[in-house]
Design an enzyme around this catalytic site. Structure first.
Site, PDB file in Angstrom:
ATOM      1  N   ARG A 182      25.150  87.921  77.613  1.00 19.59           N
ATOM      2  CA  ARG A 182      24.055  88.805  78.289  1.00 19.59           C
ATOM      3  C   ARG A 182      22.853  89.171  77.526  1.00 19.59           C
ATOM      4  NH1 ARG A 182      24.843  95.171  78.731  1.00 19.59           N
ATOM      5  NH2 ARG A 182      23.380  95.609  80.349  1.00 19.59           N
ATOM      6  N   HIS A 197      18.995  88.597  79.281  1.00 19.24           N
ATOM      7  CA  HIS A 197      18.167  89.647  79.201  1.00 19.24           C
ATOM      8  C   HIS A 197      16.910  89.232  78.514  1.00 19.24           C
ATOM      9  CE1 HIS A 197      20.399  93.321  80.859  1.00 19.24           C
ATOM     10  NE2 HIS A 197      21.038  92.486  81.053  1.00 19.24           N
ATOM     11  N   GLY A 243      10.162  85.312  79.817  1.00 15.50           N
ATOM     12  CA  GLY A 243      10.822  83.767  79.099  1.00 15.50           C
ATOM     13  C   GLY A 243      11.676  84.172  77.880  1.00 15.50           C
ATOM     14  N   ASN A 303      18.494  97.762  79.102  1.00 16.13           N
ATOM     15  CA  ASN A 303      18.933  97.178  77.806  1.00 16.13           C
ATOM     16  C   ASN A 303      19.667  98.148  76.813  1.00 16.13           C
ATOM     17  OD1 ASN A 303      18.045  94.458  78.276  1.00 16.13           O
ATOM     18  ND2 ASN A 303      16.158  95.053  77.792  1.00 16.13           N
ATOM     19  N   HIS A 321      30.046  87.514  84.514  1.00 14.20           N
ATOM     20  CA  HIS A 321      30.841  88.612  84.672  1.00 14.20           C
ATOM     21  C   HIS A 321      32.416  88.611  84.468  1.00 14.20           C
ATOM     22  CE1 HIS A 321      27.365  90.953  86.965  1.00 14.20           C
ATOM     23  NE2 HIS A 321      27.073  90.386  86.189  1.00 14.20           N
ATOM     24  N   ASP A 375      35.843  91.432  85.397  1.00 15.74           N
ATOM     25  CA  ASP A 375      36.654  90.614  85.822  1.00 15.74           C
ATOM     26  C   ASP A 375      38.163  91.183  86.165  1.00 15.74           C
ATOM     27  OD1 ASP A 375      38.751  88.674  86.806  1.00 15.74           O
ATOM     28  OD2 ASP A 375      38.192  87.128  85.294  1.00 15.74           O
TER      29      ASP A 375
END
Length: 346
Positions: free
Chosen positions: A66, A70, A76, A95, A205, A256
């Site tokens: 993650r 992010h 970039g 964040n 995820h 999940d």
């Protein structure tokens, strides 16, 4: 030899093998640091830091994936998410729940001791994310080396670190959990990524968690109806309500809902979507949208998701990179080099 130590040695050996000979892909390059730190292998050093964390807290590995996403989605893949400051990306609302900064700090300290001023923080994020993908896919499943191909990819390096980190930009750029599928497709297209890339990358995820605050409305009062989102399976609604009562916004749930693989990178995320068990609104809408549902169905019934996910991570890692004389190589991942600040002010 202790079991954990042996596993770390196995991982480092595999990552060293995978670094291979340099291969160029545009501005980035596989094996960029080969020979730049004497006989030391930068990727193996980072792998040691990440794998040690794996045996302490496996849940942090999803955080590294993650963290990479992010970082790349704002200005970039330039390590700007790592910078401290009152208005830095770290302080942006999306964040607030991002973790893994201290692992990058540890990796930076380790490589700086061997070859100072050579390895960028942006590359450390990319390498650590690749290591995390390998670990959550293969080690948790207990796959032997000859069967471990899924979930591993050759990470490209050669990025330099950015000089700017803005909470305002992060707040308007990072996709939220309530984003629609057309909006998500547009957001990824703005980064040069396709709808297929988007669906593949959201497959992360399968190893992540979400705070109850992100799904409370879906399971308790969808669009002010006083009822749950009708697109969610009732069993899943009941399961999530037991974990997320109305006022328990800080609790977390697995993204999940397969109870047998909440920490394993696999395609059960897509299978759950087809069963109407997507936790976030965007997850479930992927299975309802006429453009993305065929992609979801294909991934739910295929065995090549890990390999395709790795390829999508490579494409993500090439978004907006700084190379050559652009940016800098930070001494600390948390601050821009003082010399650069002096030059800017003078």
């Amino acid at each position: 030899m202790k079991k954990g130590t042996a596993a770390v040695g196995f991982i480092l050996g595999l990552l060293l093998f995978l670094s291979g000979d340099p291969i160029c892909h545009g501005a980035l390059q596989v094996g960029f640091y080969r020979g730049k730190c004497g006989f030391a292998d930068v990727e193996a050093i980072v792998g040691g830091v990440v794998s040690a964390q794996f045996f302490t807290d496996p849940s942090l590995l999803a955080s590294l994936i993650r963290l990479h996403f992010h970082d790349c989605f704002v200005n970039g893949c330039d390590g700007s998410i790592l910078l401290d400051g009152p208005d830095s990306e770290k302080t942006a609302s999306p964040n607030q729940s991002v973790r893994g900064y201290e692992i990058i700090d540890q990796a930076k300290d380790a490589v700086e001791k061997i070859c100072p001023g050579v390895v960028s923080c942006a590359d450390l994020i990319a390498i650590a994310a690749r290591d995390a993908v390998f670990l959550v896919r293969n080690i948790l499943l207990g796959f032997p080396l000859e069967q471990s191909g899924g979930g591993i990819y050759r990470v490209q390096t050669g990025r330099r670190d950015g000089l700017v980190s803005s909470a305002d930009i992060a707040n308007v750029t990072l996709p939220g959990p309530s984003i629609t599928v057309p909006q998500a497709i547009a957001a990824f297209a703005d980064k040069g990524l396709t709808a297929v890339d988007m669906v593949l990358l959201l497959g992360a995820h399968s190893v992540g968690v979400a705070h109850c605050s992100f799904l409370s409305e879906r399971i308790h009062n969808f669009k002010g109806s006083g009822k749950p989102d009708p697109s969610m399976d009732q069993f899943t609604v009941n399961t999530l309500r037991s974990r997320c009562p109305i006022n328990a916004i800080e609790n977390t749930v697995n993204l999940d809902q397969n109870p047998f693989s909440p920490l394993v990178l696999d395609n059960s995320y897509y299978q759950n979507i087809l069963l109407r068990r997507g936790v976030l609104q965007i997850d479930q809408e992927l299975g309802m949208n006429r453009f993305t549902r065929p992609i979801i169905a294909n991934l739910a019934n295929s065995v090549d998701f890990p390999a395709r996910f790795g390829a999508a991570m490579v494409r993500l890692g090439a978004v907006g990179v700084l190379t050559g004389t652009q940016g800098e190589i930070r001494s600390s991942c948390r601050v821009v080099n003082k010399a650069v600040n002096k030059d800017k002010s003078g």
